[in-house]
Design an enzyme around this catalytic site. Structure first.
Site, PDB file in Angstrom:
ATOM      1  CG  HIS A   1      -1.873   1.161   1.169  1.00  0.00           C
ATOM      2  ND1 HIS A   1      -2.806   1.313   2.327  1.00  0.00           N
ATOM      3  CD2 HIS A   1      -2.191   1.970   0.500  1.00  0.00           C
ATOM      4  CE1 HIS A   1      -3.502   2.284   2.092  1.00  0.00           C
ATOM      5  NE2 HIS A   1      -3.074   2.877   0.869  1.00  0.00           N
TER       6      HIS A   1
ATOM      7  CD  GLU B   1       0.051   5.398  -0.849  1.00  0.00           C
ATOM      8  OE1 GLU B   1       0.648   5.300  -0.093  1.00  0.00           O
ATOM      9  OE2 GLU B   1      -1.036   5.502  -0.878  1.00  0.00           O
TER      10      GLU B   1
ATOM     11  CG  HIS C   1       1.884   8.681   2.809  1.00  0.00           C
ATOM     12  ND1 HIS C   1       1.243   8.998   3.827  1.00  0.00           N
ATOM     13  CD2 HIS C   1       1.160   8.059   2.006  1.00  0.00           C
ATOM     14  CE1 HIS C   1       0.246   8.643   3.752  1.00  0.00           C
ATOM     15  NE2 HIS C   1      -0.128   8.124   2.651  1.00  0.00           N
TER      16      HIS C   1
END
Length: 313
Positions: A123, A181, A185
């Protein structure tokens, strides 16, 4: 050589302790012309039979890693993130403030393209704050929306191939997922700032470092195999004590593991989050399994859960 379609367990090498595998750099030297990371060596993704090493199980410990790019090499005694009281917010050798790294995996409902029944998928790698809360879309590192293009520019096509099998989007494209992502992040990792690369910096180096580090850690954490060793395998009828699953994964990884479940009763095992600190920078540091409790470390699963087989598309 292009990778063959096979399961994650068969595709990734189990040569001794899995944590020691990360001593093999995910990029050799750099080209004399542009300081670009070199192509991933085939040994990193060697195809071996895990049964050849069935008694060697991952142990807790710090994971050595060679830097991929022009990022500075940090001192061996660099502080461990979330474990240092000195103000080092601007240091390129100390991940801060997002010093609690979560390597998160999915147990997908469906068999994904190129995968197999026993594949958990990646993920993301999330730099949460030390108290378990998190920032997002921080801008400490530049944003990128063309992840495949950047990785291939730096001759990382083999990494892209593996990401297309094990870091896959349920909806939309994989490239969209990777950009999400990274921008949500990766931009919160202070050591990926261009200034940490000095004069060697070229746009996109931080992208290579982020994705190679995330995938490198993921490949040491075969959640399917860890559960299988504990006698827990996908079954349409069986239920398992959540505590048994938790213990199996924490014994396997040495780290705190947060479990997430779906379903109306929160009894369908769906995600596993492995928690780490980092000693040094994200690029060249060492992942240190985190076992402490913190705000945000609670899962949402029922006391007994189901681990369902995947459905074929």
């Amino acid at each position: 050589m292009a990778p063959q379609t096979t399961s994650l367990r068969a595709a990734l090498a189990y040569a001794g302790n899995l944590f020691s595998q990360l001593q093999v750099p995910l990029g050799g030297g750099r080209s004399d012309s542009d300081n670009a990371p070199s192509r991933l060596p085939s040994s990193v993704f060697g195809h071996t039979n895990p049964a050849d090493n069935s008694n060697n199980f991952p142990a807790a410990g710090i994971t050595p890693y060679d830097p991929l790019s022009g990022a500075p090499t940090c001192p061996i005694d660099s502080p461990v993130s979330c474990n240092n009281k000195t103000s080092t917010e601007d240091s390129c050798c100390f991940v801060n403030p997002g010093g609690r790294l979560l390597l998160t995996q999915f147990w997908d409902e469906e068999t994904h393209v190129g995968g197999a029944e026993e594949d958990w998928t990646l993920h993301g790698l999330w730099p949460d704050l030390c108290d378990g809360s998190f920032d997002q879309f921080c801008g400490m590192a530049p944003k990128f929306n063309n992840i495949t293009e950047v990785l291939e520019h730096y001759d990382q096509s083999e990494l892209v191939e593996y990401m297309n099998r094990y870091w896959v989007a349920k909806y939309g494209t994989n490239d969209h997922l990777w950009a999400h992502e990274y921008n949500k992040h990766g931009t919160c990792v202070n050591t990926l700032a261009p200034s940490c690369y000095g004069d060697a910096y070229k746009p996109g180096m931080e992208v290579v470092d982020y994705f190679a580090r995330a995938f490198g850690l993921f490949r040491t954490l075969d959640t399917y195999r860890a559960l299988q060793r504990a006698g827990i395998e996908p079954d349409p009828r069986a239920t398992h004590p959540l505590a048994k699953i938790q213990a199996a994964l924490e014994d396997f990884s040495g780290s705190r593991v947060i479990l997430k479940c779906g379903g109306a009763r929160h009894d369908l095992l769906h995600e596993a989050w492995y928690v780490y600190f980092v000693q040094g920078s994200l690029q060249s540091g060492e992942f240190v399994p985190a076992r402490d409790s913190f705000h945000g470390d609670k899962g949402n699963c029922a006391k007994n859960v189901r681990y369902l087989p995947k459905r074929s598309k």
